[in-house]
Design a protein around this motif. Sequence first.
Motif, short mmCIF file in Angstrom:
data_model
loop_
_atom_site.label_atom_id
_atom_site.label_comp_id
_atom_site.label_asym_id
_atom_site.label_seq_id
_atom_site.Cartn_x
_atom_site.Cartn_y
_atom_site.Cartn_z
N VAL A 252 0.59 -1.53 0.18
CA VAL A 252 0.05 -0.10 -0.16
C VAL A 252 1.12 1.29 -0.30
N ASP A 253 1.72 1.15 0.51
CA ASP A 253 2.83 1.74 1.32
C ASP A 253 3.78 2.12 -0.58
N ILE A 254 3.45 1.55 -1.65
CA ILE A 254 3.95 2.20 -3.22
C ILE A 254 2.88 2.39 -3.87
N LEU A 255 2.00 1.86 -3.22
CA LEU A 255 0.83 2.66 -4.15
C LEU A 255 0.49 4.04 -3.51
N ALA A 256 0.80 4.57 -2.57
CA ALA A 256 0.93 5.45 -2.50
C ALA A 256 1.92 6.45 -2.85
N ALA A 257 3.00 6.18 -3.09
CA ALA A 257 3.83 6.69 -3.06
C ALA A 257 3.41 6.91 -5.36
N ALA A 258 3.36 5.86 -5.78
CA ALA A 258 2.70 6.16 -7.07
C ALA A 258 1.82 7.71 -7.07
N CYS A 259 0.32 7.63 -6.13
CA CYS A 259 -0.29 8.42 -6.03
C CYS A 259 0.68 10.30 -5.61
N LEU A 260 1.46 10.05 -4.98
CA LEU A 260 2.34 11.51 -4.46
C LEU A 260 2.81 11.76 -5.90
N GLN A 261 3.41 10.86 -6.71
CA GLN A 261 3.83 11.24 -7.61
C GLN A 261 3.35 11.54 -9.35
N ALA A 262 2.20 10.97 -8.95
CA ALA A 262 1.42 11.87 -10.24
C ALA A 262 0.62 13.19 -9.00
N ALA A 263 0.31 13.06 -8.17
CA ALA A 263 -0.22 14.56 -7.75
C ALA A 263 1.52 15.63 -8.30
N GLY A 264 2.67 15.02 -7.61
CA GLY A 264 3.41 16.29 -8.00
C GLY A 264 4.20 16.40 -9.21
N LEU A 265 3.49 15.46 -10.47
CA LEU A 265 3.55 15.73 -11.98
C LEU A 265 2.66 16.72 -12.52
N LEU A 266 1.20 16.21 -11.68
CA LEU A 266 0.29 17.44 -12.30
C LEU A 266 0.64 18.82 -12.04
N VAL A 292 -5.37 17.46 -20.12
CA VAL A 292 -4.73 16.83 -21.47
C VAL A 292 -3.71 15.78 -22.13
N ALA A 293 -2.82 16.80 -22.24
CA ALA A 293 -1.10 16.12 -21.81
C ALA A 293 -0.60 15.28 -20.96
N TYR A 294 -1.01 15.37 -19.77
CA TYR A 294 -0.91 15.11 -18.57
C TYR A 294 -1.35 13.54 -18.47
N SER A 295 -2.37 13.45 -18.66
CA SER A 295 -3.26 12.07 -18.84
C SER A 295 -2.94 11.08 -20.11
N PHE A 296 -2.13 11.76 -21.69
CA PHE A 296 -1.87 10.98 -22.31
C PHE A 296 -0.03 10.57 -22.41
N GLU A 297 0.33 11.37 -21.50
CA GLU A 297 2.19 11.57 -20.80
C GLU A 297 1.76 10.29 -20.32
N TYR A 298 0.99 10.26 -19.45
CA TYR A 298 1.19 9.60 -18.23
C TYR A 298 -0.21 8.31 -17.63
N THR A 299 -0.54 7.93 -19.05
CA THR A 299 -1.38 7.40 -18.74
C THR A 299 -2.18 5.99 -17.68
N GLU A 300 -0.49 5.61 -17.14
CA GLU A 300 -0.62 4.47 -16.82
C GLU A 300 -0.94 4.93 -14.93
N LEU A 301 -0.14 5.99 -14.61
CA LEU A 301 -0.31 6.92 -13.54
C LEU A 301 -1.06 7.53 -13.10
N THR A 302 -2.06 8.06 -14.20
CA THR A 302 -3.29 8.99 -14.22
C THR A 302 -4.50 7.66 -13.62
N SER A 303 -4.35 6.51 -14.19
CA SER A 303 -5.05 5.64 -14.43
C SER A 303 -5.05 4.71 -12.51
N VAL A 304 -4.16 4.71 -12.21
CA VAL A 304 -4.10 3.94 -11.13
C VAL A 304 -4.08 5.35 -9.56
N ALA A 305 -3.79 6.06 -9.77
CA ALA A 305 -4.20 7.34 -9.26
C ALA A 305 -5.44 7.42 -9.04
#
Length: 387
Positions: A252-266, A292-305
């Motif tokens: 779950v901490d890996i998942l939290a790190a992924a969500c934090l990464q998504a928020a930071g990049l956006l 839109v650019a963020y969603s295309f560039e980081y599709t997997e990360l966005t969907s996970v978050a």
Amino acid sequence: MTAEPTAATRPRNRRQLIVEAAGRAFSERGYHRASMEEIAAGVGITAAALYRHFPNKYALFAECADVMIDRLVTALDEVPAGAPLPEVLTAVARVTVAHRAAGGVYRWEARYLDREDRLRLGAKFGRLIRRVDEAVQGAYALPDNRLRAVAALGAIGSVTMHHTSLAQRRAEDLLTASALGVAATDPTTAVPGARSVALPARQAPRTRRAEILAAAIPLFARDGFAAVTNGQIAEAVGLTPSALYRHYPGKVDILAAACLQAAGLLSQAVEVGLDGVADPRQALVALAATYVAYSFEYTELTSVAEAELAGLPAELRRPLVLAQREHIAVWEQQLRLVRPELDPRQARVLVHAGFGVAVEAGRRVRWRDTHDHRAAVTALVVGALGL
């Protein structure tokens, strides 16, 4: 001797009540985290009584998925053939708003359906989309009817993905107007003032911790967080499962790190996209192009978050929810400057409608990352905002 009170007061629509409670639970907590005990409690029955109606959680989940789409199809079947587009979209909005608490099952949780059930559900959605497509085509002689139809449905369906409170009729009218704005948008015409978006560069993982995160994200995106094991993540980076714990306390901490990464990049992308933009309308265009650019560039990360945020423990979810609210507040402020007739809640609903358009239109083009696809989806998001 009198009959037992429970037998005398058992509602005739108990199965329907169960399905509605289950839809809410699956939408709020996800398929894996929602329990039969929790669902039973929501109806005021025991788990044993619940199992008399459904043999297992999967059977209940599959019925939840069918019930919502059946409601939408039935609503459109009641609309006369050749009816104008506003009438068609209003019918969709009415059902979606009335059952918004259970509608979130579709966007992410439907991936847990078996192949046969998924294909059946897809066929029903295809019927829904064709009906909206016909109405869109009849209303506006513009390119990409199917893309505009799917995006319009995304605007309406967005209400299932957030909790902003709005009176039912007001929500129906607002979402219908947003969907009409999408349908009236020519996706082949660039939005005036839109400019190319320079996103933060992808950083190659330089630490073992970063490697683990980079390996886990596509696994979470493909199979869902609950279905991915520590063993799969460890294998992807050449570690033993026990070695993961030197870098993350748990999955779950890996998942939290992924969500934090998504928020930071956006957040970084928004800062860059709004740099030097003073006009509120142009700010909204920049926000749309950036998202839109963020969603295309980081599709997997966005969907996970987006798909897995609700499954995080409260203490890990809290900073992510705050970051999400801050992002939405930026859109809301600019939108109300352009459209002062909107109150804060209405503006928030429209912002979410724009997000819904980006997701569904992006899926429609299979997230093939081209300049034309980014420009088309950006135009549709702007249309959803009523600009």
